[in-house]
Design an enzyme around this catalytic site. Structure first.
Site, PDB file in Angstrom:
ATOM      1  N   ASP A 195       0.823  -1.204   0.000  1.00  0.00           N
ATOM      2  CA  ASP A 195       0.000   0.000   0.000  1.00  0.00           C
ATOM      3  C   ASP A 195       0.863   1.262   0.000  1.00  0.00           C
ATOM      4  O   ASP A 195       1.817   1.377   0.778  1.00  0.00           O
ATOM      5  CB  ASP A 195      -0.905  -0.021   1.241  1.00  0.00           C
ATOM      6  CG  ASP A 195      -1.819   1.185   1.322  1.00  0.00           C
ATOM      7  OD1 ASP A 195      -2.690   1.316   0.448  1.00  0.00           O
ATOM      8  OD2 ASP A 195      -1.649   1.990   2.262  1.00  0.00           O
TER       9      ASP A 195
ATOM     10  N   GLU B  83       1.637   0.050  -4.775  1.00  0.00           N
ATOM     11  CA  GLU B  83       0.746   1.156  -5.132  1.00  0.00           C
ATOM     12  C   GLU B  83       1.575   2.419  -4.977  1.00  0.00           C
ATOM     13  O   GLU B  83       2.066   2.713  -3.890  1.00  0.00           O
ATOM     14  CB  GLU B  83      -0.461   1.207  -4.206  1.00  0.00           C
ATOM     15  CG  GLU B  83      -1.392   2.373  -4.532  1.00  0.00           C
ATOM     16  CD  GLU B  83      -2.310   2.754  -3.381  1.00  0.00           C
ATOM     17  OE1 GLU B  83      -3.352   3.367  -3.661  1.00  0.00           O
ATOM     18  OE2 GLU B  83      -1.986   2.455  -2.216  1.00  0.00           O
TER      19      GLU B  83
END
Length: 605
Positions: free
Chosen positions: A259, A296
């Site tokens: 993330d 990401e």
């Protein structure tokens, strides 16, 4: 690779406890609220003890100096929540039956993102196993699970996790996750796990009591940054590396989705991401298996996916939000907020061709020149989508494409995703046109924090329009409303959409010019006046022409390749092309239906 510096590790009838508390003078384990055991100073802030007084199933807490008893930040299980006792589990006792499993090459992944709590009515790992045949029928070979690290309460997207080593109890805990991964591998499905190394959630976050897990040098949208390059960072880096290895080694996870890696602030000589890739390569040599790290990243910086020996951090791949943004404005999404940076059609064509839209160009939304070029990156280093948890759930009402756009546009969008020379990702439920929203939900026990979350959600949408009130993230109704309605599949229209997805995925696998992610064999043409985009992909043996008509009118095309025999293999506007290919020898003109995608094959380049 097997030694653990953190948490409780069981080896037959003995258990080793490891704690990192570099500023403490004494560390003890409190077993079952009764007996206390002293840990020994192991150097560099680590404390260890090996004992037969604590076994698998035992509950314990940690006492630092003369302070209160706290859960272990590296706890493997928190069955009574983030404030409760840590429980010892023996992750090695599970009997795996996936010896024959081989992780597919990343370029062959077809990913399906899901949230454990809302994917099924039960919201558990066990219930996911009952849906694997549905995913196989669709053509999926990799599922991506939103974070499962223990979070407060029983409802959360997962990005408020505070025990990175502990599998969420309400989902079934660690053994149920092992069972699910084993079942996926038996079915030929890889498992990607979403993990968060850029921040920890606010409730139940005890790590700061143990040591300098955070630094004041940098700040992130979630507060202080995780300390990976400041004083005492070695222990924090080891914490992250050991956590990564645990998922691959003890849970047989095939890939991690990292993330918001842009929020990991590391200016040390070796970036933590490069260290992760290095450790992963060592594990791969030992196990003989392949693993992947997919980031990401909001920086459009190719350094993240460039090999370490070429000056990069070595991630295997990354998500591309810009493909999503360009596609959305092309089908009519209002150009508000960050969508203001994107021009319909033209930027979609650029993303098809260059991956990044902003690759050294001036970004009006950011008010600066942004990004660098990804010219040498491979297609299998990028993941694209028309929907995901962020882009659906971070809308005011969490609407899916099925409620925002006509069915014609929905089909057009998924064709664009699957036609790209990148790894495609679908979001749970889109394959049958799920109508229920996916909204933001939490279950904090601190009412003051809960109210702050409510206010934060309302403030988040100030740049994005819109009348209406953000759903209450704390309400159980918001969570229940976000669960998939599997009964929809029994309805003719939804089943027809499912068949559409299934047929399209089948064709993608059938044609090499389609499923090959060779970015050097891609050409894009745009006609802004007609609203048509032509994507040409080829090998030496065949060419495929993907026509996307985003306009609401019939468009006629007379292209140079029409002088050769061609075959129409798919058309979103005509159900007749679901089962039979249609040869069009020497066609002189193509008529493209409004808001449609059609695909033609030509033998030879």
């Amino acid at each position: 690779m097997s030694r653990s510096y953190f948490g409780a590790t069981v080896d037959k009838d003995r258990t080793t406890i490891g704690i990192w508390a570099p500023k403490s003078k004494q560390v003890r384990i409190l077993i079952e609220d009764k007996e206390k055991i002293e840990l020994n100073d192991a150097g560099f802030g680590f404390w260890r003890v090996e004992t037969d007084k604590i076994k698998a199933g035992s509950f314990y807490k940690v006492i630092l100096d003369d302070g209160q008893a706290l859960p272990d930040p590296a706890s493997r299980f928190q069955p009574h929540g983030v404030h409760g006792h840590s429980q010892v589990v023996d992750l090695k006792k599970f009997v795996w039956s996936d010896e024959q499993w081989r992780n597919p090459a990343l370029e062959n992944y077809l990913i399906y993102e899901l949230h454990v709590g809302t994917f099924t009515p039960q919201g558990t790992f066990d219930a996911i196993r009952d849906k694997l045949d549905h995913l196989l029928e669709l053509g999926i070979n990799a599922i991506e699970i939103m974070p499962v690290a223990q979070f407060p309460g029983e409802r959360n997207w997962g990005y408020d996790g505070v025990f990175p080593f502990a599998v969420q109890a309400s989902y079934g805990g660690p053994y149920a996750l092992q069972e699910m991964v084993n079942a996926c591998h038996k079915k030929g499905i890889a498992v990607i796990l979403d993990v968060v190394y850029n921040h920890l959630g606010p409730e139940g976050n005890y790590v700061a009591s143990y040591g300098p897990f955070f630094t004041d040098k940098y700040h992130t949208p979630w507060g202080k940054a995780i300390n990976v390059d400041d004083a005492y960072c070695d222990g924090v880096r080891q914490f992250i590396l050991e956590n990564m290895l645990m998922w691959f080694r003890d849970f047989h996870i095939d890939a991690l989705r990292l993330d918001a890696v842009h929020a990991i602030k590391d200016y040390g000589a070796k970036h933590i991401l490069a260290a992760m890739r290095e450790q992963l390569e060592e594990l791969s040599l030992i196990s003989g298996k392949s693993y992947y790290l997919i980031g990401e990243c909001d920086l459009n910086d190719v350094r993240y996916i460039t090999a370490a020996d070429k000056g990069g951090y070595g991630l295997h791949g990354q998500w591309i939000d810009e493909f999503h943004h360009a596609l959305r404005v092309t089908v009519g999404e209002p150009r508000n907020g960050y969508y203001a940076d994107f021009e319909p059609l033209v930027h979609l064509a650029k993303s098809f061709r260059d991956a990044y839209v902003y690759d050294g160009k001036y970004s009006p939304h950011r008010k600066k020149t942004f990004g660098n070029k990804a010219s040498n990156a491979q297609g299998n280093q990028f993941v694209v989508f028309s929907q995901n948890h962020d882009q659906v759930g971070n809308r005011l009402l969490g609407e899916r494409s099925s409620t925002l756009y006509s069915e014609d546009l929905q089909k057009l969008m998924v064709c664009a995703v699957l036609a790209s020379p990148y790894i495609p990702l679908l979001f749970m439920g889109e394959e049958y046109g799920e109508k229920r929203p996916f909204q933001y939900f939490v279950s904090h026990t601190d009412e003051e924090l809960a109210e702050a979350v409510r206010k934060g959600r309302r403030a988040e949408f100030k740049d994005f329009q819109r009348e209406g009130e953000a759903p209450d993230p704390m309400s159980i109704a918001t969570f229940e409303r976000s669960k998939l309605d599997w009964s929809a599949l029994s309805k003719p229209r939804h089943h027809e959409i499912f068949n559409f997805y299934k047929r399209l995925i089948h064709l993608r696998k059938k044609y090499r010019a389609w499923h090959s992610l060779d970015r050097t064999h891609v050409n894009v043409e745009v006609c802004k006046e007609s609203g048509v985009l032509l994507l040409h992909r080829w090998t030496n043996e065949e060419s495929l022409f993907f026509y996307f008509n985003f306009s609401d009118k019939i468009q006629e095309r007379k292209d140079r390749f029409l002088q050769y025999p061609i075959t129409k293999i798919f058309d979103t506007s005509d159900p007749g092309f679901f089962n039979n290919d249609l040869a069009l020898p020497g066609a002189s003109i193509l008529r493209l239906a409004p808001k449609s995608a059609s695909i033609y094959q030509q033998i030879g380049k």
